[in-house]
Enzyme design. Sequence first.
Site, PDB file in Angstrom:
ATOM      1  N   GLU A 103       5.446   2.245  -4.693  1.00 42.53           N
ATOM      2  CA  GLU A 103       5.221   3.676  -4.942  1.00 42.53           C
ATOM      3  C   GLU A 103       6.469   4.532  -5.093  1.00 42.53           C
ATOM      4  O   GLU A 103       6.594   5.571  -4.443  1.00 42.53           O
ATOM      5  CB  GLU A 103       4.342   4.254  -3.819  1.00 42.53           C
ATOM      6  CG  GLU A 103       2.966   3.673  -3.778  1.00 42.53           C
ATOM      7  CD  GLU A 103       2.004   4.485  -2.906  1.00 42.53           C
ATOM      8  OE1 GLU A 103       2.470   5.284  -2.082  1.00 42.53           O
ATOM      9  OE2 GLU A 103       0.793   4.319  -3.081  1.00 42.53           O
TER      10      GLU A 103
ATOM     11  N   GLU B 188      -4.102  -0.901  -3.713  1.00 46.40           N
ATOM     12  CA  GLU B 188      -4.395  -0.184  -2.459  1.00 46.40           C
ATOM     13  C   GLU B 188      -5.515   0.775  -2.756  1.00 46.40           C
ATOM     14  O   GLU B 188      -5.486   1.466  -3.784  1.00 46.40           O
ATOM     15  CB  GLU B 188      -3.204   0.668  -1.990  1.00 46.40           C
ATOM     16  CG  GLU B 188      -2.149  -0.052  -1.223  1.00 46.40           C
ATOM     17  CD  GLU B 188      -1.081   0.899  -0.673  1.00 46.40           C
ATOM     18  OE1 GLU B 188      -1.402   2.066  -0.348  1.00 46.40           O
ATOM     19  OE2 GLU B 188       0.076   0.464  -0.571  1.00 46.40           O
TER      20      GLU B 188
ATOM     21  N   ASP C 137       4.942   5.170   5.581  1.00 48.11           N
ATOM     22  CA  ASP C 137       3.823   5.341   6.505  1.00 48.11           C
ATOM     23  C   ASP C 137       3.626   4.123   7.407  1.00 48.11           C
ATOM     24  O   ASP C 137       2.552   3.533   7.440  1.00 48.11           O
ATOM     25  CB  ASP C 137       2.567   5.618   5.651  1.00 48.11           C
ATOM     26  CG  ASP C 137       1.320   5.808   6.481  1.00 48.11           C
ATOM     27  OD1 ASP C 137       1.418   6.397   7.573  1.00 48.11           O
ATOM     28  OD2 ASP C 137       0.248   5.349   6.046  1.00 48.11           O
TER      29      ASP C 137
ATOM     30  N   TYR D 166      -6.287   6.527  -4.376  1.00 51.24           N
ATOM     31  CA  TYR D 166      -7.065   7.025  -3.234  1.00 51.24           C
ATOM     32  C   TYR D 166      -8.066   8.105  -3.645  1.00 51.24           C
ATOM     33  O   TYR D 166      -8.289   9.054  -2.907  1.00 51.24           O
ATOM     34  CB  TYR D 166      -6.117   7.513  -2.137  1.00 51.24           C
ATOM     35  CG  TYR D 166      -5.432   6.349  -1.426  1.00 51.24           C
ATOM     36  CD1 TYR D 166      -6.043   5.734  -0.340  1.00 51.24           C
ATOM     37  CD2 TYR D 166      -4.213   5.846  -1.869  1.00 51.24           C
ATOM     38  CE1 TYR D 166      -5.439   4.655   0.305  1.00 51.24           C
ATOM     39  CE2 TYR D 166      -3.598   4.770  -1.236  1.00 51.24           C
ATOM     40  CZ  TYR D 166      -4.223   4.183  -0.149  1.00 51.24           C
ATOM     41  OH  TYR D 166      -3.636   3.106   0.486  1.00 51.24           O
TER      42      TYR D 166
HETATM   43  C1  GCB Z   1      -0.001   4.440   0.324  1.00 46.40           C
HETATM   44  C2  GCB Z   1       1.149   3.654   0.821  1.00 46.40           C
HETATM   45  C3  GCB Z   1       0.887   3.027   2.183  1.00 46.40           C
HETATM   46  C4  GCB Z   1       0.147   4.031   3.078  1.00 46.40           C
HETATM   47  C5  GCB Z   1      -1.177   4.359   2.418  1.00 46.40           C
HETATM   48  C6  GCB Z   1      -2.001   5.367   3.232  1.00 46.40           C
HETATM   49  O1  GCB Z   1      -0.109   4.743  -0.830  1.00 46.40           O
HETATM   50  O2  GCB Z   1       1.568   2.676  -0.084  1.00 46.40           O
HETATM   51  O3  GCB Z   1       2.104   2.638   2.752  1.00 46.40           O
HETATM   52  O4  GCB Z   1      -0.039   3.541   4.365  1.00 46.40           O
HETATM   53  O5  GCB Z   1      -0.953   4.905   1.159  1.00 46.40           O
HETATM   54  O6  GCB Z   1      -2.811   4.970   4.057  1.00 46.40           O
HETATM   55  O7  GCB Z   1      -1.798   6.548   3.046  1.00 46.40           O
END
Ligand code: GCB
Length: 587
Positions: A399, A491, A169, A456
């Site tokens: 990941e 994250e 991403d 997330y």
């Molecule tokens: C993740 C990734 C990261 C993405 C992020 C997102 O888990 O490690 O590279 O940019 O999520 O914002 O979705």
Amino acid sequence: MLYPQANTARAVMDLSGFWSFRLRETDPWQTIAVPASYNDLSPDPAFRKHCGLAWYRTRITLPSFFAGQRVVLRFDAVTHSCRVFLNGEQICSHRGGFLPFETELTGLMAPGETAELTVEVDNRINHDTLPIGVENGIAFFGSDNQGITAVEAGKRLQEEKGINRPAFDFFNYAGINRPVRIYTTPKEYIRDVTLIPSLDGTVKFEADAPGIDPERISLTILDAEGRTAAEGRGVSGEIRIANPHLWEPRPGTPYLYTAVFRAGGDEYSLPLGIREARVEGNRFLINGKPFRFHGPCKHEDSPFRGRGTDAVVNLTDINLFHWLHANCFRTSHYPYAEEMYSLCDREGIVIVDETPAVGMWADEHYGWNLAEYHAEVLREMIRRDKNHPCVVVWSLGNEPSTDVYPEKARDYWMPLYRLAHEADPQNRPVTLVGCQNIYEKDLTIPAMDIVFINRYYGWYNLSGDLEAAKYALRMELDWWEDRGKPVVLSEYGADTISGLHGAAAEMFTEEFQVAFYEAVSECLDERDFIAGEMPWNFADFSTEQGPMRAGGNRKGLFSRDRRPKMAAHYFRKRWGQMEENQNGLKT
Ligand code: GCB
């Protein structure tokens, strides 16, 4: 590989500036800036969309006074692979877009001569590159329901047209992203140096200086005022600094000594920070004291430059880290430019140093033939960064899929884990950053020295429902608590459009981003095994197009031009208080 340096024995010529460039061998040459990604330097969409080879060209002249010296051409990073030609003859090639490589010009070009330097760069990504490119036609951030026709069409077009589809991403910025230099050394020279400091002031050292009489090799440690603090002789040994000042992350003092190696007629200096990083039980310790990581993850990403190295951008970012009271970042998702590590050595910002192993989420990747190359990249990264006091953890990658075939995953990653320990003279803790997955089945992430998990809840799942998100996160943290290791939430974040507001704090508003972080903070603050929080991301950044990306990834605490969103103020307050409580120091 040593960073180029001008001193009493060495000279450096920086080749930054305007070079010539073309996307096809048949195109006319046009002007390009080096270093920079080429993608955003022209309004022509062909630059942004380009996939395949491209060419850079310049003329270089070696000064006559280089006579008698060893002359080296060094590229700090060319993304992702390249071949280098001098007057049309290939002189070297390199695979991998985030680490330096060099080749000797001695013998190829005499001092006083001028030659044409051409670099053929290749930005293609696939299952043999790090980071990974998708080979099945589905971009990373498509919707889940691609439909059978779209998948087939994507696959065919990918094969026919060679379209680059990242399995990650961030925008696939390419070209000569970092400085190019010519430097000299004497004919007999220092090839590498290693420093291993201990808190009692002992410094083990090693100088790799082939052919030089060990009697003619010395090390002098100077303190910050330039006074001699310790001296040693020989190829390797141990010396002791009396009453050493420690290198501590901010708000402590990132005290730096200077280590000056001399070997025959050569000289090489580098900063030395006395500090130790290790794990004890469920704590991460720096200099024997519990350290809590708090700072957003980054990208090398800025307007115009793409991923191009820029001292002004780097310093602005680090000053914003200070403003946030942040003490760390992870080099998500590749090793950064060396200048950034030197800056963090000086500024007391801690780095988690990551290989470009990102996009390994497809289960079949354990069948690909990457392990050997991955090991080489890891070794190169450690060799480059091993002496930086700011680096406290190695990250093997980001990941990968680790839960579907847990044994296969373990067999791929654990040799790399062991390699990182063997390759690092300072034996820093090692991690692999884990994806939201079935963690109970995972044999790899929980086996790391310090656990880094990206989560997330409330964004990609349980979207917008922060009560549910807290419930889920707490359920998961209960499980991690029993593993007895330090855990960093490496994250977590919410896409947020700067300036979009809403009293109801709904997704994409600045209010929601703050509410999301408040909810997660509530869960983290209850647990003492949490060794850190690293929100995603420091600033908005460019990505490929996708239905979930409105002009890029908007999870920044700052906009892409580094203006704070409400969440930046939130963390500034939170981390400011944390700093005072933790260290009893005013900031
Ligand atoms: C993740 C990734 C990261 C993405 C992020 C997102 O888990 O490690 O590279 O940019 O999520 O914002 O979705």
